[in-house]
Design a protein around this motif. Structure first.
Motif, PDB file in Angstrom:
ATOM      1  N   TRP A   1      -4.169   3.599   3.117  1.00  0.00           N
ATOM      2  CA  TRP A   1      -4.601   2.204   3.131  1.00  0.00           C
ATOM      3  C   TRP A   1      -5.489   1.947   1.935  1.00  0.00           C
ATOM      4  CZ3 TRP A   1      -9.933   1.535   3.884  1.00  0.00           C
ATOM      5  CH2 TRP A   1     -10.631   2.642   4.407  1.00  0.00           C
ATOM      6  N   SER A   2      -5.598   0.696   1.568  1.00  0.00           N
ATOM      7  CA  SER A   2      -6.391   0.321   0.409  1.00  0.00           C
ATOM      8  C   SER A   2      -7.638  -0.425   0.875  1.00  0.00           C
ATOM      9  CB  SER A   2      -5.560  -0.566  -0.528  1.00  0.00           C
ATOM     10  OG  SER A   2      -5.063  -1.698   0.162  1.00  0.00           O
TER      11      SER A   2
ATOM     12  N   SER B   1      -8.422  -3.359   3.793  1.00  0.00           N
ATOM     13  CA  SER B   1      -7.377  -3.366   4.828  1.00  0.00           C
ATOM     14  C   SER B   1      -7.985  -3.493   6.222  1.00  0.00           C
ATOM     15  CB  SER B   1      -6.562  -2.074   4.767  1.00  0.00           C
ATOM     16  OG  SER B   1      -5.820  -1.989   3.577  1.00  0.00           O
TER      17      SER B   1
ATOM     18  N   ASP C   1       0.838  -1.193   0.000  1.00  0.00           N
ATOM     19  CA  ASP C   1       0.000   0.000   0.000  1.00  0.00           C
ATOM     20  C   ASP C   1       0.882   1.255   0.000  1.00  0.00           C
ATOM     21  OD1 ASP C   1      -2.402  -1.334  -0.019  1.00  0.00           O
ATOM     22  OD2 ASP C   1      -2.641  -1.326   2.157  1.00  0.00           O
TER      23      ASP C   1
ATOM     24  N   LYS D   1      -7.613  -7.834  -0.906  1.00  0.00           N
ATOM     25  CA  LYS D   1      -7.423  -6.773  -1.891  1.00  0.00           C
ATOM     26  C   LYS D   1      -8.409  -6.879  -3.047  1.00  0.00           C
ATOM     27  CE  LYS D   1      -2.463  -5.776  -1.335  1.00  0.00           C
ATOM     28  NZ  LYS D   1      -2.490  -4.316  -1.305  1.00  0.00           N
TER      29      LYS D   1
ATOM     30  N   SER E   1     -11.597  -4.318  10.356  1.00  0.00           N
ATOM     31  CA  SER E   1     -11.492  -3.717   9.023  1.00  0.00           C
ATOM     32  C   SER E   1     -11.662  -2.204   9.103  1.00  0.00           C
ATOM     33  CB  SER E   1     -12.567  -4.294   8.095  1.00  0.00           C
ATOM     34  OG  SER E   1     -12.373  -5.675   7.902  1.00  0.00           O
TER      35      SER E   1
ATOM     36  N   GLY F   1      -0.417  -2.220  11.598  1.00  0.00           N
ATOM     37  CA  GLY F   1      -1.010  -2.195  10.276  1.00  0.00           C
ATOM     38  C   GLY F   1      -1.057  -0.772   9.752  1.00  0.00           C
ATOM     39  N   PRO F   2      -1.839  -0.547   8.686  1.00  0.00           N
ATOM     40  CA  PRO F   2      -2.812  -1.441   8.049  1.00  0.00           C
ATOM     41  C   PRO F   2      -2.154  -2.591   7.283  1.00  0.00           C
ATOM     42  CG  PRO F   2      -3.163   0.869   7.444  1.00  0.00           C
ATOM     43  CD  PRO F   2      -1.833   0.775   8.058  1.00  0.00           C
ATOM     44  N   ARG F   3      -2.936  -3.660   7.178  1.00  0.00           N
ATOM     45  CA  ARG F   3      -2.563  -4.829   6.391  1.00  0.00           C
ATOM     46  C   ARG F   3      -3.733  -5.183   5.500  1.00  0.00           C
ATOM     47  NH1 ARG F   3      -1.391  -9.757   9.681  1.00  0.00           N
ATOM     48  NH2 ARG F   3      -1.990  -8.561  11.505  1.00  0.00           N
ATOM     49  N   ASN F   4      -3.446  -5.832   4.375  1.00  0.00           N
ATOM     50  CA  ASN F   4      -4.538  -6.158   3.459  1.00  0.00           C
ATOM     51  C   ASN F   4      -4.363  -7.547   2.873  1.00  0.00           C
ATOM     52  OD1 ASN F   4      -6.719  -6.141   1.746  1.00  0.00           O
ATOM     53  ND2 ASN F   4      -6.313  -4.101   0.936  1.00  0.00           N
TER      54      ASN F   4
END
Length: 782
Positions: free
Chosen positions: A501-502, A505, A364, A567, A519, A561-564
């Protein structure tokens, strides 16, 4: 060129290249686009900013043929990783081949010096490569590398002492260039009296292999390289007279009598020369890049000065953002494909891992520096798979110590304004030739607190743990969306901008003894706050109770994070979004993104009643023309089989909600193309391991050569931790993806809720908290 669609539907062979200039053809007979025809890795755009100069490629032509270079160029993360992973189809045998052929005169000079650089760990094929790697890797294990820390720290402090009171320095000339070379020579075991001569030859070797020396320069370069080869052989002979001392070469010499066919004289000679360059140039350049990047991003520099526990992850982020290894080379051993593009046997490849490190499909906001980036260590600067850099942890240790010492002693350091950064022109390795810095010596902290010089931070050997990169955030608002759902706004405790962030995420919140994933559902363009929505589940695992019963405005929480892992595929023709209850949180972010992009989508929001639908007002306001609400108490329950009765080409389905909804969607789309459906799970159906139904197996760790036995009653994660191998984790239920590791060999029994069917079929990564081996063993990239 054959292209496979993102949806998994195979299409007829076609050329993906667009553009008006169709006059040049690549070796497969397809036209070369104008961008590909113009690509020159020795030109200024690539030399100044390799990933930036190839954004056009990542966006539209990720595998292309370069007539200037005579190579196929690979630029996207997954494609580059796939090439690294398969070192049989994509042989590393040309990795040290001169990219610019020498003249006959220069080659004659090399011949006069009996130059015969052969196979090394860098350019050797299987099965010989892994056999030698296993034999020679012990000096690179963490317990052995730890022994070098005092030497590295003493060298750094001695160098900093020489300029700390001066107020200005060239970090490259006075610190970052010499120390990695000295460390490399010590690590190899080179006698002190030979170090200075070998220093002088190292740069010539880099120019020889990866540069473009002009014809009039080639003879001089060849002369230096030939002398380097001769002198390396003489030093090696000296080592053979007494191989009892410390050093990697002495280690190999001592093993040679036991396995003369594996550790040959010519192999040791080649490794002696290549090892100096590998351990010196790449580390010096990586450190130089890191200081330029951090000092150009002043807020980030001040963050790590204030919190030095961020340094290990800062090293990873700098290696991702501006690593010293820009590209590697491979050659195709058979007709094959990369990213759907046909590659003929014998084709040479430039795999640009620096471009892969800026691929927004994996990272991201990749063009921003974020020292808390959760997946920073996914970078490919050290390569990947069985040819991953053996000395990566030595390099990490050195860069950590550079940063520890200078953030302690010169936190007020700054770049000299207006300086121009120059680079030694070559395709593969990159670092500024000079980094000029200045500071006010009267502000040096050690004058006020001499005890600073007695401090010694604990260096981390290896990748940083993801649990160490949390940020402290403040609860700014708590608002009730429904009787059982609260929406929480979090902001950085110091008011700093947050990472982008996307859609899809999530963040991990540390809530007392719990770590839970939620989320993001707010405005992705808002850099000052993150929004999450939390359903109160009295029968849950404890996280939601903590949020609803104990969390208050003004409290601080640790957030990662963020983590995704959820996607959006960017180029589907149409999207169907399905949310059940609190599952609206990631789905709403996706709908917002698709609306901004002008994409075709529809949104189905399901619940028992409207009073249980969080964020409904905003969903109706922003997506009313695309929204279909399904409320059981109104008789409008979603008819999943009817909605997905007929597959629609180019359509992707994204869903989040209760397990019964996700199961119904899986059943209803079973006849759709593979991976048309992507889901995010709230809960896991994992139970306790039943030893009577499981089997024990071995996991071999490729980097260290260690084999760990996993019992029938053990998870891989538990077995690795028992063996002292640190693998980060959070949920330990196969939901969050934190414990993912790369798998080099073996068939995986996947039991997680993170990977797609296509990802599982690749058998190249697994969640260690739950997944197991189908057979007797797995090989992990650890």
């Amino acid at each position: 060129m054959a292209m496979g669609g993102e949806s998994g539907v195979e299409t007829a062979p076609r050329c993906p290249v667009t553009g008006a200039d169709q006059s040049r053809l690549d070796p497969t007979g397809c036209p070369v686009s104008p961008n590909a025809a113009a690509f020159d890795p020795f030109a200024d755009p690539y030399q100044q900013d390799p990933p930036g100069s190839l954004k056009w490629s990542r966006d539209g032509e990720p595998v292309f043929y370069s007539p200037v270079l005579g190579y196929w160029v690979v630029t996207r993360y997954e494609d580059v990783k796939a090439v690294f992973r398969d070192n049989r189809t994509f042989s590393p045998s040309i990795a040290l081949e001169k990219i610019t052929p020498f003249s006959d005169e220069a080659n004659a000079v090399l011949a006069r010096h009996d130059y015969a650089m052969g196979r090394t760990l860098v350019n050797e094929d299987e099965p010989a490569h892994m056999e030698r790697r296993r034999v020679l890797m012990e000096p690179f294990t963490p317990q052995h590398l730890t022994q070098h820390e005092p030497m590295v720290r003493a060298l750094v402090r001695e160098r900093v002492d020489a300029f700390v009171d001066r107020g200005e320095a060239d970090l490259v000339d006075e610190l970052l260039y010499e120390i990695p070379l000295t460390v490399a020579l010590h690590f190899l075991g080179v006698p002190e009296e030979d170090m200075e001569t070998l220093r002088r030859y190292s740069v010539a070797h880099t120019l020889n292999t990866w540069g473009r020396p002009k014809p009039e320069q080639q003879v001089a370069v060849a002369e230096s390289v030939g002398k380097f080869w001769q002198y390396a052989g003489q030093v090696l002979d000296k080592m053979r007279q007494d191989p009892s001392g410390p050093g990697w070469m002495q280690y190999g010499i001592r093993l040679q009598p036991q396995m003369p066919d594996v550790i040959t004289d010519s192999y040791l000679h080649s490794m002696m020369m290549a090892g100096i360059v590998a351990a010196h140039e790449t580390t010096a350049m990586a450190a130089s890049n890191a200081f330029r990047v951090l000092l150009e991003n002043r807020t980030v520099w001040e963050e790590i000065c204030a919190d030095q526990s961020l340094i290990p992850n800062a090293v990873e982020e700098c290696l991702r953002f501006s690593g010293s290894v820009v590209a590697w080379r491979r050659i195709a051993t058979t007709d094959t494909e990369i990213g759907g593009v046909r590659i003929p046997e014998g084709a040479k490849l430039l795999i640009v891992n620096s471009s892969a490190n800026h691929d927004e499909r994996h990272f991201d906001d990749p063009d921003s520096i974020d020292v808390r980036r959760d997946n920073a260590s996914d970078h490919l600067t050290f390569g990947y798979g069985s040819h991953q850099c053996l000395g990566k942890n030595l390099a990490r240790m050195e860069i950590q110590i550079f940063l520890e010492e200078l953030t302690t002693r010169l936190p007020h350091l700054e770049l000299v304004p207006g300086q121009e950064f120059t680079y030694l022109p070559n395709t593969s390795f990159r670092g500024p030739e000079h980094v000029l810095v200045r500071w006010d010596p009267t502000r040096n902290p050690e004058y006020r607190d001499p005890s600073l010089l007695r401090r010694r931070l604990k260096v981390r050997i290896g990748e940083p743990s993801r649990k160490t990169v949390a940020r402290t955030m403040t609860v700014k608002r708590i608002e009730h969306e429904t009787e059982d759902i609260v929406r929480i706004t979090l902001a950085d405790a110091h008011g700093r901008p947050l990472p982008k962030w996307s859609p899809g995420s999530h963040v991990d919140l540390e809530l007392g003894e719990f770590s839970r994933q939620y989320s993001l559902c707010g405005d992705a363009d808002d850099r000052l706050g993150y929004e999450i929505a939390v359903l109160h589940d009295p029968d849950g695992r404890g996280g939601s109770r903590y949020v609803h019963e104990r969390l208050s405005v003004g409290d601080t929480v640790r957030v990662r994070g963020p983590r995704n892992h959820f996607k959006l595929v960017p180029d589907a023709q149409r999207y169907v979004l399905v949310a059940g209850g609190i599952g609206i949180t990631p789905i709403l972010a996706m709908a917002d993104h698709l609306k901004r992009e002008g994409r075709d989508y529809e949104l189905h929001y399901c619940a028992r009643s409207r009073r249980e639908m969080a964020l409904l007002d905003r969903v109706e306001r922003d997506h009313g023309d695309r929204l279909v609400s399904h409320c059981s108490d109104e008789g409008t329950r979603l008819d999943v089989p009817a909605l997905f009765a007929e597959p629609v080409e180019g359509t992707r389905i994204y869903a989040c909600g209760p397990q019964r909804l996700l199961d119904a969607l899986a059943d209803a789309t079973a006849h759709w193309p593979q991976d048309s459906l992507r889901v995010e799970h709230f809960t896991s159906d994992l139970g306790e391991l039943d030893p009577s139904k499981e089997h024990a197996f071995d996991v071999r760790l490729a980097d260290s050569g260690i084999t760990v036995r996993v019992g029938a009653d053990q998870t891989v994660l538990a077995a690795l931790r028992a063996a002292g191998i640190d693998v980060p984790s959070d949920c330990e239920e196969g939901l969050c993806g934190t414990c993912e590791v790369a798998v080099g060999d073996g068939e995986i029994d996947h039991r997680d809720k993170v990977l797609t069917a296509a990802e599982r079929a690749c058998h190249n990564k697994m969640m260690t908290c739950c997944s197991r081996a189908c057979g007797d063993s797995l090989t992990l990239a650890l």
